[in-house]
Design a protein around this motif. Structure first.
Motif: not given
Length: 222
Positions: A139-167
């Motif tokens: 949900e935070l990624l949607l906020v980052a996109d709405y606000m056009q905050c690229d750094m926040l979006k990239q931090i969120g993307e990094r966390l998704m990978i670090d947390w090994e979310v993809l299954q």
């Protein structure tokens, strides 16, 4: 003589600029000096400052300069949950906390450890790699996109990978969500995962229901 010597004139007072960032952080979601209030459908209100948001987000810069917010008693009120605002108060507070403090609270972040038990943690619980935490992060990624905050979006993307979310069970849904939030790095990670597990992923209901254009992105160079 020494008795007639002029007293030394010294500058000893603290420089207000040096403490400005700390003061900005301490005014997160505080209505004392807030000149804008974001009202959500569930009744929650988030307070902020137009100057800080306008300088940090192109979306809010345009909004405040064009007079799109409705003023009430000297404070502008913005109704959230309409149009492109497909997120709630919690995700919005996470984004604003990042703007005000420069950090995104996770269980291991310095701010989460320092503020344990304080008001900020009650307002914005730290993100953690749980089912609920992943949902909050998406949900935070949607906020980052709405606000056009690229750094926040990239931090969120990094966390998704670090947390090994993809299954296998969720990669298509995450891929579709990433596309909706214009998260190119997360999309690329999903595409790579799907290609590597394609024989299994293609049998899922999520893949069958996926938009044809997004399917083509996966199969184009497979």
């Amino acid at each position: 003589s020494a008795a007639l010597a002029s007293p030394e004139v010294m500058v000893t007072a603290p420089n207000p600029f040096e403490s400005l960032l700390l003061k900005i952080s301490s005014n997160f979601d505080d209505k004392t000096f807030a000149d804008v209030a974001f009202e959500f459908k569930d009744g929650q209100t988030v307070y902020a400052h137009k100057l800080i948001l306008g300088l940090s987000s192109p979306t809010f810069s345009l909004m405040f300069s064009s007079g799109m917010a409705e003023a009430q008693g000297g404070r502008h009120t913005i109704q959230m949950g309409e149009g492109l605002c497909m997120f709630g108060a919690d995700a919005f507070r996470l984004a604003l906390l990042h703007i005000y403090s420069g950090e995104l609270p996770t269980l291991n972040s310095p701010r989460a450890k320092q503020d344990k038990g304080k008001d900020d943690e009650e307002k914005v619980p730290p993100l953690e790699p749980t089912t609920e935490g992943v949902a909050r992060l998406l949900e935070l990624l949607l906020v980052a996109d709405y606000m056009q905050c690229d750094m926040l979006k990239q931090i969120g993307e990094r966390l998704m990978i670090d947390w090994e979310v993809l299954q296998v069970e969720n990669v298509v849904d995450v891929y579709q969500h990433a596309a909706g939030a214009h998260c190119k790095q997360l999309m690329a990670s999903c595409v790579q995962y799907i290609r590597g597990m394609f024989d299994v992923v293609k049998e899922t209901e999520a893949w069958a229901a996926l938009d044809a254009g997004l399917k083509e992105e996966v199969t184009r160079l497979k």
